[in-house]
Structure formats: structure tokens, C-alpha cells
Design a protein around this motif. Structure first.
Motif, short mmCIF file in Angstrom:
data_model
loop_
_atom_site.label_atom_id
_atom_site.label_comp_id
_atom_site.label_asym_id
_atom_site.label_seq_id
_atom_site.Cartn_x
_atom_site.Cartn_y
_atom_site.Cartn_z
N SER A 1 -46.82 -5.73 9.78
CA SER A 1 -46.78 -4.90 11.17
C SER A 1 -48.22 -4.23 11.44
O SER A 1 -49.08 -4.10 10.65
N PRO B 1 -49.14 1.92 27.86
CA PRO B 1 -48.08 1.73 26.51
C PRO B 1 -48.97 1.35 25.46
O PRO B 1 -49.81 0.54 25.57
N SER C 1 -43.99 -5.95 20.96
CA SER C 1 -43.23 -5.06 21.68
C SER C 1 -43.72 -3.81 22.35
O SER C 1 -44.66 -3.18 21.58
N LYS D 1 -50.05 -1.56 14.60
CA LYS D 1 -49.78 -0.58 15.63
C LYS D 1 -51.14 -0.73 16.49
O LYS D 1 -52.26 -0.51 16.08
N SER E 1 -46.36 -2.53 19.44
CA SER E 1 -45.96 -2.71 18.16
C SER E 1 -45.73 -4.07 17.76
O SER E 1 -44.99 -4.97 18.62
N ASP F 1 -44.62 -0.03 23.04
CA ASP F 1 -44.47 1.53 22.24
C ASP F 1 -44.72 2.37 23.35
O ASP F 1 -46.04 2.75 23.87
N ASN F 2 -43.72 2.98 24.00
CA ASN F 2 -43.55 3.94 25.22
C ASN F 2 -44.18 5.10 24.72
O ASN F 2 -44.45 6.13 25.72
N THR F 3 -44.20 5.58 23.49
CA THR F 3 -44.40 7.04 23.09
C THR F 3 -45.80 7.24 23.58
O THR F 3 -46.25 8.71 23.47
N THR F 4 -46.73 6.52 23.69
CA THR F 4 -48.10 6.54 24.27
C THR F 4 -48.24 6.98 25.69
O THR F 4 -49.40 7.09 26.33
N ASP G 1 -52.71 0.77 19.81
CA ASP G 1 -52.83 2.09 20.73
C ASP G 1 -53.58 1.43 21.91
O ASP G 1 -54.61 0.52 21.98
#
Length: 477
Positions: free
Chosen positions: A434, A393, A381, A436, A396, A383-386, A438
Motif C-alpha cells: 500500500s 484529498p 481510493s 499513501k 490511498s 482519503d478525505n481526511t486531508t 498526500d
């Protein structure tokens, strides 16, 4: 060696003998008569252990202009209990002796006393000196040898001239100039009769070294320098004394070449180690270990292989700096007695095969079937925080590992063909892992593929492709 005529030379020079006694705090010196009186009383001579070191001359081997002072030093060790008198004298190589000197020690325990004698010499001497302790117990040290070689004074040179000539040769240099490159000038000094010669080296107008030697006929001397750049220069061997000596100068050329840079091809290689022999309950897991190495910056692809077995292709990265070897492993599960063989195949940037490693198992009794991994599922999915500052993006990633029973599971994440993370976990029925990811570069969209690879207790894998765009940007399918 005996110093014959030493006393006569000292007397002719008018040089007295100075005695220097260095004592610890609380030590006092007495006369020889006081020492004799103290020896008659047991309470004042309670020390029983006495030791003295071999005298050391400073300078030990002198060469130069005379007169010169030579100091002899020795250390006396005494066990003291109460008041103790130490009497000593110096023994000379020509058979003479100094006057008896005394010291008074007080206290308890081991005391150390440093004593010195200074002598002045005007002529060549080779001899020795020793220290003799007379009280509280007589002992004599070994002989400490010394020598004095007097160079002639300027007056001697005028009265007794000697013809001196110098010649010098400096080779040219052509090559790579490193901190270890060197050029050595060779000089030759010739004399008409044995003569002390004082000389100096002058490099491109600057005095860089000097020395004094006694020459019998001819003597070679040397001066070395390290060239750092191309240039032309000169080296002069200058005769300072006797003043009527002839000097010589030689000229040289230094040509510093640029080192030839050769790019060594990047290669990888590997070695493997067996798991040894095992006797016991089965099934059992045996792990082969190995090392993948490279000689420079490289992305190395490899796999474990064996008879009728090819493991998954894996990747390790070697940077320009840092370690050039990585440890790798491969597990084999034995359900019955047998022998397994494994080796490592290097697939890229070159092809190479390691040695063959062996593991053997002898099963002593059956064991219940080992749990296995039955399913691996992966989802990704955005992760738009980046997305700030124009970055793409992040991703995750979550994975689910299902097993048929309690067991240990070894897994690794592979993103876009590169291993990034992994580990070993205990799983009862299901386990979630999981990751992450970047964004790797600036942009609007992140695309790629991620895989969850299980290597133990049995090979399984799952994967997912992803393509995400930051909000308010056109989506990419």
C-alpha cells in the motif's frame, strides 16, 4: 658556544645569582655538609637511578633593553627508597660553577624535582648552562644554550646618535575583496651606522603594529591588511627611537569589484560496477550496482541498458542542498552459463553513458525453475481526511502482486513519474502493498497516475489513474 667573561659581567653589574628550587610536597633542602654526611649512610642513599633534563632558558633568545633576568630550569628524576639526599650544582659556559645545593627526598618510588637558577645580564651574551647532579649518583645534562642582545637605552641614543630614515610603499588594490585578499605595505629603514631601531605602523591614524630591530645599513619591514570594502587610506612607517629618525607615509586606493556570478549548467553522469564472476547452481540472480551524480539541483532521468536490453526509465531528484550522488541497482537472472553487460544511460537533463559493467555466470548443475511474478494489480481510493483547511484529498493506493511460487519480489511505487517508495518482500502466492499519497498543493481536486513496478524476479507493472474531489465539491471526471 662559550660564554666568555660571564662571571666578570655579572660582578660588574652587581647582579647576584638567585637559585629557585621547586620541590614536590614533603621535600626539604639541606646543606652541602649534610649531603656529605648522608652519603656515608647506605640507608639514606637508597636511590640508584638519577636523570636530569637539559636546562631551558627563559627567555632563550632575548632582544631588547637591558638589564634582563634569564631563568634556567631543569627537572631531576630520582628513584627513592627511604630517605635520599640529592646534591647538584650549575655549570656555566665561561667555566664557572655555582655552589653545591642539596635536597632531601623521602618516600618510595620515582620522585621529580624542578630546580631553577636566575641570572641578570647587562650586556650582550651568548652562552650555555648545564646541570650537574653529584648525589646520589653523578650525572651531567646536555648544554642548554641562550643569548642576550641588548638594545641601546635612550641615554645611549643621545650620546651616540645615528641618522635613521624610513620609506614606505603601499600598492593600490583592484579586485574582488574576499577574506583572503590582502595588501602588503613594504617599508625600508636606513641607518648611518648599526643601530637598534624601534618603529611602528600607523594605518589611517591608528597604531596597528610595532617592532624593534637592529639595522646594519638597511632593513625591510612589512605590514599586511585585508581590505573588505572600497576606500582610500594611508599607511605610515613611524620611527619611534632614535627620536631624530625621519618617518614616511604613502597613500593608497582600494577598489572592491563585485564577483562575476556564472551559473554552471546542471549536468548528470553515472558509473556502473559489475557483479563479478559466479560458479554454482542456476538459475541465479546477479545484481549490477551504480551511482548517478549531478552537480546541482536537478531531476535526473536514467535507465539501465545492455545488449538487446533497455530497462524502465527511472527518476532521481537532487536538491540544492544534500547529497549529489545516489546509488542505483539492476538485477539480472541467469538460467544458464553466460555473460551479461550493463551500463547506465542518463536521459535528462543531458545525455551521458556510464562505463560498461560485466557479470559472468557458470552453471554447475540445473536447478528447478524460479518462481515469477504473474500479475500486478493497482487500485486507488480517496482519503478525505486531508480535506481540512482547503487541501485536496489524499489518495490511498493498494497493490496486489501474484507469483507462481515462493520468491523474493523487488518493487517500487512511482507517482506522477517520480519514484517515491519501494522495497523487497517475500511472497508465497499473493502479497499486498500500500501507499499513501498526500495532496501536493492547496486545492479541491487531486489528480494523477500511480504505478507499481516490479523489477525482480521478472519485470511486471500495474497502474491506475486517479481524480478525487473533496465532499460537497463538484467532482472532476
Amino acid at each position: 658556544m662559550k660564554s666568555t667573561g660571564l662571571v666578570r659581567r655579572l660582578a660588574a653589574a652587581g647582579a647576584g645569582v638567585a637559585v629557585l628550587a621547586t620541590m614536590a610536597i614533603g621535600l626539604t633542602a639541606g646543606s652541602a655538609s649534610a649531603s656529605t654526611a648522608a652519603a656515608g649512610t647506605a640507608a639514606t642513599t637508597a636511590a640508584t637511578g638519577v636523570y636530569a633534563t637539559t636546562p631551558v632558558a627563559s627567555p632563550k633568545h632575548f632582544k631588547g633593553e637591558c638589564p634582563v633576568d634569564v631563568t634556567f630550569t631543569s627537572k631531576i628524576k630520582v628513584k627513592v627508597k627511604g630517605k635520599t639526599t640529592v646534591a647538584y650544582r650549575w655549570l656555566h659556559g665561561d667555566g664557572s660553577k655555582s655552589k653545591v645545593k642539596t635536597l632531601t627526598l623521602r618516600g618510595k618510588g620515582t620522585k621529580y624535582v624542578t630546580v631553577k637558577e636566575k641570572s641578570t645580564f647587562k650586556e650582550d651574551v651568548k652562552g650555555w648552562q648545564a646541570l650537574q647532579v653529584l648525589e646520589p649518583r653523578k650525572t651531567t645534562t646536555k648544554k642548554g644554550y641562550f643569548s642576550v642582545s641588548c638594545a641601546p637605552s635612550f641615554r645611549d641614543e643621545v650620546e651616540r646618535p645615528s641618522f635613521v630614515t624610513a620609506s614606505v610603499d603601499v600598492p593600490d588594490f583592484s579586485g574582488v575583496c574576499t577574506p583572503y585578499s590582502k595588501v602588503t605595505a613594504e617599508g625600508l629603514i636606513r641607518v648611518g651606522k648599526p643601530t637598534w631601531v624601534k618603529y611602528r605602523w600607523i594605518h589611517n591614524g591608528e597604531v596597528v603594529d610595532d617592532g624593534a630591530i637592529k639595522v646594519y645599513g638597511a632593513k625591510k619591514v612589512y605590514y599586511t591588511f585585508h581590505p573588505r570594502h572600497s576606500h582610500k587610506g594611508s599607511v605610515k612607517l613611524d620611527i619611534v627611537r632614535p627620536r631624530h629618525g625621519d618617518d614616511d607615509t604613502d597613500f593608497y586606493t582600494v577598489w572592491c569589484k563585485r564577483p562575476v556570478e556564472r551559473d554552471e549548467p546542471v549536468k548528470a553522469w553515472a558509473s556502473a560496477s559489475g557483479a563479478g564472476g559466479y560458479v554454482g547452481a542456476c538459475p541465479v540472480e546477479r545484481t549490477f550496482t551504480g551511482t548517478v551524480s549531478a552537480n546541482g539541483r536537478a531531476v535526473v532521468k536514467y535507465r539501465w541498458a545492455g545488449p538487446n536490453y533497455n530497462g524502465p526509465v527511472q527518476t532521481v531528484f537532487f536538491g540544492k542542498h544534500g547529497p549529489k550522488a545516489r546509488s542505483v541497482s539492476d538485477a539480472v537472472t541467469f538460467t544458464e552459463s553466460g555473460v551479461a553487460k550493463r551500463w547506465i544511460e542518463i536521459l535528462d537533463p543531458n545525455h551521458a553513458v556510464s562505463n560498461v559493467a560485466v557479470a559472468s555466470v557458470k552453471c554447475t548443475k540445473p536447478a528447478p525453475p524460479q518462481a515469477k511474478v504473474t500479475d500486478v494489480d493497482v487500485s486507488a481510493s480517496a482519503d478525505n481526511t486531508t480535506c481540512a483547511n482547503g487541501k485536496a484529498p489524499g489518495v490511498s493506493v493498494s497493490g496486489t502482486i501474484a507469483v507462481s511460487g515462493p520468491t523474493k519480489v523487488t518493487y517500487s511505487w512511482v507517482v506522477n513519474g517520480r519514484s517515491v517508495e519501494g522495497g523487497t518482500i517475500d511472497v508465497q502466492r499473493f502479497a499486498s502493498v500500500s501507499l499513501k499519497v498526500d495532496p501536493a498543493a492547496q486545492g479541491d481536486t487531486t489528480t494523477g497516475a500511480v504505478s507499481l513496478i516490479v523489477t525482480s524476479p521478472n519485470p511486471q507493472r500495474g497502474g491506475a489513474h486517479f481524480s478525487f474531489t473533496c465532499p460537497n465539491k463538484a467532482a472532476t471526471a
